[in-house]
Design an enzyme around this catalytic site. Sequence first.
Site, PDB file in Angstrom:
ATOM      1  N   LYS A 163       0.804  -1.229   0.000  1.00 54.02           N
ATOM      2  CA  LYS A 163       0.000   0.000   0.000  1.00 54.02           C
ATOM      3  C   LYS A 163       0.842   1.287   0.000  1.00 54.02           C
ATOM      4  CE  LYS A 163      -4.164  -2.000   0.216  1.00 54.02           C
ATOM      5  NZ  LYS A 163      -5.172  -1.898  -0.830  1.00 54.02           N
ATOM      6  N   GLU A 192     -10.285   5.597   3.337  1.00 51.73           N
ATOM      7  CA  GLU A 192     -10.888   4.448   3.999  1.00 51.73           C
ATOM      8  C   GLU A 192      -9.787   3.413   4.227  1.00 51.73           C
ATOM      9  OE1 GLU A 192     -10.636   4.718   0.772  1.00 51.73           O
ATOM     10  OE2 GLU A 192      -9.849   2.746   0.282  1.00 51.73           O
ATOM     11  N   SER A 225       1.649  -9.732  -0.980  1.00 55.04           N
ATOM     12  CA  SER A 225       1.330  -8.302  -0.854  1.00 55.04           C
ATOM     13  C   SER A 225       1.593  -7.720   0.541  1.00 55.04           C
ATOM     14  CB  SER A 225      -0.122  -8.060  -1.245  1.00 55.04           C
ATOM     15  OG  SER A 225      -0.992  -8.906  -0.512  1.00 55.04           O
TER      16      SER A 225
HETATM   17  C1  LIG Z   1      -1.732  -7.094   2.526  1.00 57.19           C
HETATM   18  C2  LIG Z   1      -2.871  -6.742   1.638  1.00 57.19           C
HETATM   19  N1  LIG Z   1      -2.982  -7.358   0.448  1.00 57.19           N
HETATM   20  C3  LIG Z   1      -3.992  -7.092  -0.395  1.00 57.19           C
HETATM   21  C4  LIG Z   1      -4.981  -6.175  -0.060  1.00 57.19           C
HETATM   22  C5  LIG Z   1      -6.101  -5.948  -1.008  1.00 57.19           C
HETATM   23  O1  LIG Z   1      -6.030  -4.746  -1.701  1.00 57.19           O
HETATM   24  P1  LIG Z   1      -5.715  -4.688  -3.235  1.00 57.19           P
HETATM   25  O2  LIG Z   1      -6.615  -5.676  -3.931  1.00 57.19           O
HETATM   26  O3  LIG Z   1      -6.011  -3.288  -3.609  1.00 57.19           O
HETATM   27  O4  LIG Z   1      -4.289  -5.047  -3.433  1.00 57.19           O
HETATM   28  C6  LIG Z   1      -4.914  -5.494   1.174  1.00 57.19           C
HETATM   29  C7  LIG Z   1      -5.918  -4.508   1.558  1.00 57.19           C
HETATM   30  O5  LIG Z   1      -5.960  -3.988   2.626  1.00 57.19           O
HETATM   31  C8  LIG Z   1      -3.826  -5.798   2.045  1.00 57.19           C
HETATM   32  O6  LIG Z   1      -3.704  -5.192   3.239  1.00 57.19           O
END
Ligand SMILES: Cc1ncc(COP(=O)(O)O)c(C=O)c1O
Length: 401
Positions: free
Chosen positions: A96, A118, A383
């Site tokens: 993020k 948010e 992620s």
């Molecule tokens: C670690 C992590 N991965 C994935 C996501 C999902 O978001 P996005 O689909 O925008 O990557 C989030 C959302 O809070 C997250 O904290």
Amino acid sequence: MQNKPYLKEFPNEEGFFGRFGGSFVDEKIKKAMQEISDSYNLIAQNSDFIAELRKIREHFQGRPTPIYFAHNLTKACGGAGIYLKREDLNHTGAHKLNHCMGEALLAKFMGKKKLIAETGAGQHGVALATAAAYFGLECEIYMGEVDILKEHPNVVRMKILGAKVIPVTHGAKTLKEAVDSAFEAYLKDMENSIYAIGSVVGPHPFPKMVRDFQAIVGIESKEQFLKMSGELPDVVVACVGGGSNAMGIFSAFVDDPVELVGVEPLGKGNGFGEHAASLSYGEEGIMHGFNSIMLKDDGGNPAPVYSVASGLDYPSVGPEHAYLHSIGRTKVATISDEEAIEAFFKLSRQEGIIPAIESSHALAYALKIAPHLKGRKILVNLSGRGDKDLDFIVEKYGYGE
Ligand SMILES: Cc1ncc(COP(=O)(O)O)c(C=O)c1O
């Protein structure tokens, strides 16, 4: 076939990816979005802005994040090689921050004083609070009460970083309601603030802008993977909530012969309200200012959604995902709560990496297909890290024995 590279072609000037995307908001917001879009287009070409972002990424965020060959999991699966793009090692513990630092830099350029957003899992909130502290801006984060309880460590982090966390108490008290409330707050203070959307969703230019800021994940991955193995991965896998981490890594491979798979949360099953697999079970519709694929109730309104991962329970999805899926360029898979939690413990025990529950969805899919793909290579976008989830996991699932 298109002539220009994909990223130069999409979205068009009005923010459409095919028929998905756009800006379905009233004139007042449209004007504010146009201002953001014009400012972004200006600074995206500006060498000072590019140099500053590059410096931040290297010295503050700790980029590039590595790619790790998960040797134990690969051995245990007995098929494809499993590789992880370690966004969990990005400062604040998830991807993020890649778009938050960009959005905050833009806010600064536009002379705004406050960042509003948010958050679901709290990762976007923590990242934005971090960016606000770095740039000396105020920060206001809207978070559903359900998520506040579930992601308590991130609430504490946001507050320590100086952000105001505002509980959202209506509806399902999760991510969709948090977006509604953050939008309302932004409407009341558009002059001074910017709504720093947390994913590739919302009206134009956010899906494009957030994707562009996240594209660093794909750019690094491609270079690192080629260096490591001399070839491209066969499959790239990422979890999809709004879709920012997935678009970040996919964007570098769209023009290449690489299978791209977005993994959606199947939650408790495929019944109404039991999951948040928008692309898998949804239909075309407009929500939060953009046209995409969404889960609807009988009245055509956003359906209630659920996932064990707070960051994935959103009833729509970024319009670029809707487009790429509609033309067959990406595949969509689903992973249940149970499968994600199993993957969470496997990565922790077998590699010494505790993943976020969101990221565990992508990993679970890789573990599912790996035994059938001997000799191939799968790259998973890890992620985020799981620190925020530990209390919740232990309370609900114990220590995974
Ligand atoms: C670690 C992590 N991965 C994935 C996501 C999902 O978001 P996005 O689909 O925008 O990557 C989030 C959302 O809070 C997250 O904290």
